[in-house]
Design a protein around this motif. Sequence first.
Motif, PDB file in Angstrom:
ATOM      1  N   HIS A   2       0.731  -1.124   0.069  1.00 13.54           N
ATOM      2  CA  HIS A   2       0.030  -0.163   0.006  1.00 13.54           C
ATOM      3  C   HIS A   2       0.878   1.059   0.026  1.00 13.54           C
ATOM      4  CE1 HIS A   2      -3.467  -2.648   0.768  1.00 13.54           C
ATOM      5  NE2 HIS A   2      -2.969  -3.083   1.701  1.00 13.54           N
ATOM      6  N   VAL A   3       1.203   1.549  -1.077  1.00 10.59           N
ATOM      7  CA  VAL A   3       2.404   2.577  -1.429  1.00 10.59           C
ATOM      8  C   VAL A   3       1.653   4.132  -0.972  1.00 10.59           C
ATOM      9  CG1 VAL A   3       4.407   1.549  -2.431  1.00 10.59           C
ATOM     10  CG2 VAL A   3       2.441   2.407  -3.858  1.00 10.59           C
ATOM     11  N   TYR A   4       0.309   4.076  -1.083  1.00 13.61           N
ATOM     12  CA  TYR A   4      -0.264   5.533  -0.850  1.00 13.61           C
ATOM     13  C   TYR A   4       0.222   5.775   0.673  1.00 13.61           C
ATOM     14  CZ  TYR A   4      -4.500   8.087   0.335  1.00 13.61           C
ATOM     15  OH  TYR A   4      -5.440   9.045   0.691  1.00 13.61           O
ATOM     16  N   SER A   5       0.664   4.979   1.458  1.00  9.60           N
ATOM     17  CA  SER A   5       0.990   5.491   2.827  1.00  9.60           C
ATOM     18  C   SER A   5       2.383   5.480   2.845  1.00  9.60           C
ATOM     19  CB  SER A   5       0.355   4.550   3.736  1.00  9.60           C
ATOM     20  OG  SER A   5       1.048   3.160   3.611  1.00  9.60           O
ATOM     21  N   ARG A   6       3.126   5.573   1.871  1.00 11.62           N
ATOM     22  CA  ARG A   6       4.534   5.215   1.875  1.00 11.62           C
ATOM     23  C   ARG A   6       5.381   6.470   1.553  1.00 11.62           C
ATOM     24  NH1 ARG A   6       5.002   1.472   5.620  1.00 11.62           N
ATOM     25  NH2 ARG A   6       7.070   1.879   5.634  1.00 11.62           N
ATOM     26  N   ASP A  35     -12.330   8.872  -5.445  1.00 12.45           N
ATOM     27  CA  ASP A  35     -11.258   9.658  -5.486  1.00 12.45           C
ATOM     28  C   ASP A  35     -10.066   8.948  -5.244  1.00 12.45           C
ATOM     29  OD1 ASP A  35     -12.670  12.118  -6.217  1.00 12.45           O
ATOM     30  OD2 ASP A  35     -12.817  12.740  -4.253  1.00 12.45           O
ATOM     31  N   TYR A  36     -10.130   7.895  -4.077  1.00 15.01           N
ATOM     32  CA  TYR A  36      -9.069   7.128  -3.734  1.00 15.01           C
ATOM     33  C   TYR A  36      -8.468   6.327  -4.931  1.00 15.01           C
ATOM     34  CZ  TYR A  36      -6.758   2.973  -1.566  1.00 15.01           C
ATOM     35  OH  TYR A  36      -5.910   1.831  -1.414  1.00 15.01           O
ATOM     36  N   PHE A  37      -9.470   5.704  -5.500  1.00  9.78           N
ATOM     37  CA  PHE A  37      -9.253   4.626  -6.668  1.00  9.78           C
ATOM     38  C   PHE A  37      -8.492   5.578  -7.804  1.00  9.78           C
ATOM     39  CE2 PHE A  37     -13.216   2.061  -6.104  1.00  9.78           C
ATOM     40  CZ  PHE A  37     -12.635   1.451  -4.855  1.00  9.78           C
ATOM     41  N   GLU A  38      -8.933   6.965  -8.041  1.00  4.69           N
ATOM     42  CA  GLU A  38      -8.051   7.586  -9.057  1.00  4.69           C
ATOM     43  C   GLU A  38      -6.710   7.904  -8.608  1.00  4.69           C
ATOM     44  OE1 GLU A  38      -7.474   9.062 -12.597  1.00  4.69           O
ATOM     45  OE2 GLU A  38      -9.644   8.335 -12.169  1.00  4.69           O
ATOM     46  N   HIS A  39      -6.583   8.231  -7.456  1.00  3.23           N
ATOM     47  CA  HIS A  39      -5.201   8.572  -6.925  1.00  3.23           C
ATOM     48  C   HIS A  39      -4.160   7.313  -7.198  1.00  3.23           C
ATOM     49  CE1 HIS A  39      -2.221  10.221  -4.123  1.00  3.23           C
ATOM     50  NE2 HIS A  39      -1.917   8.659  -3.668  1.00  3.23           N
ATOM     51  N   VAL A  40      -4.913   5.915  -6.780  1.00  2.00           N
ATOM     52  CA  VAL A  40      -3.959   4.760  -6.882  1.00  2.00           C
ATOM     53  C   VAL A  40      -3.644   4.451  -8.388  1.00  2.00           C
ATOM     54  CG1 VAL A  40      -4.236   2.367  -6.620  1.00  2.00           C
ATOM     55  CG2 VAL A  40      -4.840   3.782  -4.995  1.00  2.00           C
ATOM     56  N   LEU A  41      -4.721   4.875  -9.319  1.00  2.00           N
ATOM     57  CA  LEU A  41      -4.543   4.439 -10.758  1.00  2.00           C
ATOM     58  C   LEU A  41      -3.675   5.698 -11.582  1.00  2.00           C
ATOM     59  CD1 LEU A  41      -7.950   3.532 -11.465  1.00  2.00           C
ATOM     60  CD2 LEU A  41      -6.083   1.951 -11.684  1.00  2.00           C
ATOM     61  N   SER A  42      -3.571   6.697 -10.953  1.00  2.00           N
ATOM     62  CA  SER A  42      -2.888   8.025 -11.923  1.00  2.00           C
ATOM     63  C   SER A  42      -1.654   8.340 -11.079  1.00  2.00           C
ATOM     64  CB  SER A  42      -3.872   9.037 -12.009  1.00  2.00           C
ATOM     65  OG  SER A  42      -4.486   9.642 -10.802  1.00  2.00           O
ATOM     66  N   PHE A  43      -1.841   8.864  -9.841  1.00  2.10           N
ATOM     67  CA  PHE A  43      -0.742   9.568  -9.195  1.00  2.10           C
ATOM     68  C   PHE A  43       0.504   8.488  -8.749  1.00  2.10           C
ATOM     69  CE2 PHE A  43       1.442  11.473  -5.272  1.00  2.10           C
ATOM     70  CZ  PHE A  43       1.952  12.487  -6.038  1.00  2.10           C
ATOM     71  N   GLU A  44       0.064   7.310  -8.157  1.00  2.00           N
ATOM     72  CA  GLU A  44       1.082   6.618  -7.515  1.00  2.00           C
ATOM     73  C   GLU A  44       1.751   6.077  -8.630  1.00  2.00           C
ATOM     74  OE1 GLU A  44       2.144   6.090  -4.738  1.00  2.00           O
ATOM     75  OE2 GLU A  44       0.529   7.201  -3.789  1.00  2.00           O
TER      76      GLU A  44
END
Length: 271
Positions: free
Chosen positions: A9-13, A48-57
């Motif tokens: 879960h690199v959202y949190s790293r 919004d979280y799905f979009e973050h994981v698909l685009s920003f990460e």
Amino acid sequence: MKYFDPHIHVYSRTVDDYKNMATAGVRAIVEPSFWLGSKRQYPESHLDYFEHVLSFEPKRAREHGIEHYACLGMNPKEANDLELAHAVIDALPEFLKRDNCVAIGETGFDLISKEEEEIMRRQLRLAKDLNMPVMVHTPHQNKREGTIRTVEILKEEGLDPNQVILDHNTHDTIDVSVEYGGWSGMTIYPGKISIEGVIEILDRYGTERMMINTAADWGPADPLSVPKAANEMLKQGYAEENIQRLVWDNPIQYYKQSGKLKLKEGKGVTS
């Protein structure tokens, strides 16, 4: 040697974690949907979280030479709010169609409630309809009981075991997972399983259809646990080709069923 962390879960790293992972040889990761630590109150928060994981990460990962893929779903930790969970799943298919979404999940049990079962079944049916791999979360409490019930549900819903990974296995559940005939994941994380525990299981069951991951999130996880486990296996006499299968080829073989993975097998060991 290259490494593929199939559940992190690199959202949190932090950016330092990305740097350290790249230096250690991590070249590919899959980020499944997870509980952020507090209850989300609106479906749009999930979207919004799905979009973050698909685009920003993926952009963050690519800056360090790491390929980032996603696994999207309604995590069991938040599945007991049925109105919210169904609304999120209603909107999920448009995100599942994206090029870097390679599976549905995490789904499964947390409290082993009837609400979680309802949401799990709906996502399993979606995975079956879309012919997508699915990541199933084995519960933290009543783990063996919940894993046995999960396997019953998978069979009732007619999932192809080749497209299922039962994750977070420990000594208490690994026999159930292996007997089911799908893929078995083990998470090197305090309270889940240690590197020593992983090797004990691999000594018994081998590396076929096995994966190891960090599930590194907000907690006391180590995003370098996969390369550290591989190094320990090497010291204990495992052949490089068997380690390569575990930490590179197996995740590719599983996730390539999505038709979206761009990585190749057999590239784990470098001379």
